[in-house]
Structures are given as structure tokens and as C-alpha cells.
Design an enzyme around this catalytic site. Structure first.
Site, PDB file in Angstrom:
ATOM      1  N   CYS A   4       0.840  -1.204   0.000  1.00 29.26           N
ATOM      2  CA  CYS A   4       0.000   0.000   0.000  1.00 29.26           C
ATOM      3  C   CYS A   4       0.875   1.254   0.000  1.00 29.26           C
ATOM      4  O   CYS A   4       1.730   1.422   0.870  1.00 29.26           O
ATOM      5  CB  CYS A   4      -0.921  -0.011   1.221  1.00 29.26           C
ATOM      6  N   ASN A  87     -13.293  10.246  -0.844  1.00 31.23           N
ATOM      7  CA  ASN A  87     -13.855   9.514  -1.971  1.00 31.23           C
ATOM      8  C   ASN A  87     -13.921   8.029  -1.630  1.00 31.23           C
ATOM      9  O   ASN A  87     -12.994   7.488  -1.030  1.00 31.23           O
ATOM     10  CB  ASN A  87     -12.981   9.719  -3.212  1.00 31.23           C
ATOM     11  N   GLY A  93     -13.852   8.560  -7.646  1.00 34.24           N
ATOM     12  CA  GLY A  93     -12.506   9.076  -7.891  1.00 34.24           C
ATOM     13  C   GLY A  93     -11.448   8.565  -6.939  1.00 34.24           C
ATOM     14  O   GLY A  93     -10.330   9.086  -6.928  1.00 34.24           O
ATOM     15  N   HIS A  98      -6.378   3.259   0.603  1.00 38.11           N
ATOM     16  CA  HIS A  98      -6.119   3.411   2.045  1.00 38.11           C
ATOM     17  C   HIS A  98      -6.880   4.695   2.372  1.00 38.11           C
ATOM     18  O   HIS A  98      -6.533   5.755   1.831  1.00 38.11           O
ATOM     19  CB  HIS A  98      -4.608   3.545   2.298  1.00 38.11           C
ATOM     20  N   HIS A 100      -8.490   8.123   3.105  1.00 40.49           N
ATOM     21  CA  HIS A 100      -7.834   9.410   3.326  1.00 40.49           C
ATOM     22  C   HIS A 100      -8.845  10.526   3.206  1.00 40.49           C
ATOM     23  O   HIS A 100      -9.718  10.512   2.345  1.00 40.49           O
ATOM     24  CB  HIS A 100      -6.685   9.616   2.322  1.00 40.49           C
TER      25      HIS A 100
HETATM   26  P1  5GP Z   1      -8.089   9.839  -4.217  1.00 41.05           P
HETATM   27  O1  5GP Z   1      -8.152  10.119  -5.698  1.00 41.05           O
HETATM   28  O2  5GP Z   1      -7.842   8.360  -3.952  1.00 41.05           O
HETATM   29  O3  5GP Z   1      -9.236  10.375  -3.423  1.00 41.05           O
HETATM   30  O4  5GP Z   1      -6.834  10.618  -3.689  1.00 41.05           O
HETATM   31  C1  5GP Z   1      -5.522  10.134  -3.796  1.00 41.05           C
HETATM   32  C2  5GP Z   1      -4.610  11.323  -3.740  1.00 41.05           C
HETATM   33  O5  5GP Z   1      -3.305  10.851  -3.471  1.00 41.05           O
HETATM   34  C3  5GP Z   1      -4.557  12.113  -5.035  1.00 41.05           C
HETATM   35  O6  5GP Z   1      -4.985  13.456  -4.794  1.00 41.05           O
HETATM   36  C4  5GP Z   1      -3.076  12.030  -5.450  1.00 41.05           C
HETATM   37  O7  5GP Z   1      -2.593  13.239  -5.991  1.00 41.05           O
HETATM   38  C5  5GP Z   1      -2.394  11.683  -4.141  1.00 41.05           C
HETATM   39  N1  5GP Z   1      -1.169  10.919  -4.288  1.00 41.05           N
HETATM   40  C6  5GP Z   1      -0.989   9.820  -5.074  1.00 41.05           C
HETATM   41  N2  5GP Z   1       0.260   9.346  -4.925  1.00 41.05           N
HETATM   42  C7  5GP Z   1       0.885  10.172  -4.028  1.00 41.05           C
HETATM   43  C8  5GP Z   1       2.206  10.186  -3.473  1.00 41.05           C
HETATM   44  O8  5GP Z   1       3.064   9.345  -3.762  1.00 41.05           O
HETATM   45  N3  5GP Z   1       2.489  11.178  -2.589  1.00 41.05           N
HETATM   46  C9  5GP Z   1       1.554  12.117  -2.234  1.00 41.05           C
HETATM   47  N4  5GP Z   1       1.935  13.071  -1.362  1.00 41.05           N
HETATM   48  N5  5GP Z   1       0.301  12.122  -2.736  1.00 41.05           N
HETATM   49  C10 5GP Z   1      -0.037  11.160  -3.615  1.00 41.05           C
HETATM   50 ZN    ZN Z   2      -2.369   1.248   3.672  1.00 41.14          ZN
END
Ligand code: 5GP
Ligand code: ZN
Length: 114
Positions: A4, A87, A93, A98, A100
Site C-alpha cells: 500500500c 472519496n 474518484g 487506504h 484518506h
Molecule cells: P483519491 O483520488 O484516492 O481520493 O486521492 C488520492 C490522492 O493521493 C490524489 O490526490 C493524489 O494526488 C495523491 N497521491 C498519489 N500518490 C501520491 C504520493 O506518492 N504522494 C503524495 N503526497 N500524494 C499522492
Molecule cells: Zn495502507
């Protein structure tokens, strides 16, 4: 969980711009921000999605919001206002499985969201 991305960030195996940490919560700046302030607040416990929550995760999830409150004050956006978003699933999206909480601030945020 060993495969993860966010568990690796918590463990320090992948670098991040950390803004907050306590016993249960870790928070860091999003690598691809969509607002001047874009912070991801995550539980140290691996939970894949809201759908995977168990009743005993209630405190863990509540702790994300307590952290959001502290971080908003730290970032100076508590008075002006900010948005928290979680989300769940691909249609919403979610790309990292994990859970967040996104904390977004620093610009006008339209409603309804896209
Ligand atoms: P989701 O689209 O799952 O709600 O949000 C995932 C978020 O994680 C996205 O906004 C993306 O830019 C961020 N993200 C993905 N990989 C990384 C990473 O390696 N480091 C950081 N700081 N953010 C990440
Ligand atoms: Zn995790």
C-alpha cells in the site's frame, strides 16, 4: 499492508511532505494539489475504503476530523473555511485504497463538486 502506497508513506519508505502526526493519524501534502492547500489525512491503521469500516473503526475515523481541525488552524484556513472530502470507490474518484480525508483550502470551492 506491504503493497500500500500510503502505508509506505507512514513507514517513511516513500518520502512525503508531512504536516501532522500523532499516535493514530498521519497527514502530508498531496503530490498533485488541486487547491493552494491540499493535505491528505490518513489513519495509521490500513483501511481500504469506507465500505471496509468496522464498528470499532469509529474512533479512528473521528480522529481524522480532529486532526483536520488542528491542521486547518496550523495552515491558517480555519476561519476562512475549508473542505474535507473522502472519496469511496472508483466512481467517486478514489485512486489510493487506504482511506484518506482530503483537506482543501485557499481558493473558492464550487458546490456541487464535479
Ligand atoms: P483519491 O483520488 O484516492 O481520493 O486521492 C488520492 C490522492 O493521493 C490524489 O490526490 C493524489 O494526488 C495523491 N497521491 C498519489 N500518490 C501520491 C504520493 O506518492 N504522494 C503524495 N503526497 N500524494 C499522492
Ligand atoms: Zn495502507
Amino acid at each position: 499492508m506491504s503493497d500500500c502506497l500510503f502505508c509506505k508513506i507512514i513507514a517513511g519508505e516513500i518520502p512525503s511532505d508531512m504536516v501532522y502526526e500523532d499516535d493514530n493519524v498521519f497527514a502530508f501534502r498531496d503530490i498533485s494539489p488541486v487547491a493552494p492547500t491540499h493535505i491528505l489525512i490518513i489513519p495509521k491503521k490500513h483501511i481500504s475504503t469506507i465500505n471496509a469500516l468496522a464498528p470499532n473503526d469509529a474512533e479512528t475515523m473521528g480522529n481524522l476530523f480532529l486532526a483536520a481541525k488542528s491542521i486547518a488552524k496550523q495552515e491558517g484556513c480555519d476561519e476562512a473555511g475549508y473542505r474535507t472530502v473522502m472519496n469511496c470507490g472508483e466512481a467517486a474518484g478514489q485512486t489510493v485504497f487506504h482511506v484518506h480525508l482530503h483537506l482543501l483550502a485557499g481558493r473558492g470551492l464550487a458546490w456541487p463538486p464535479g
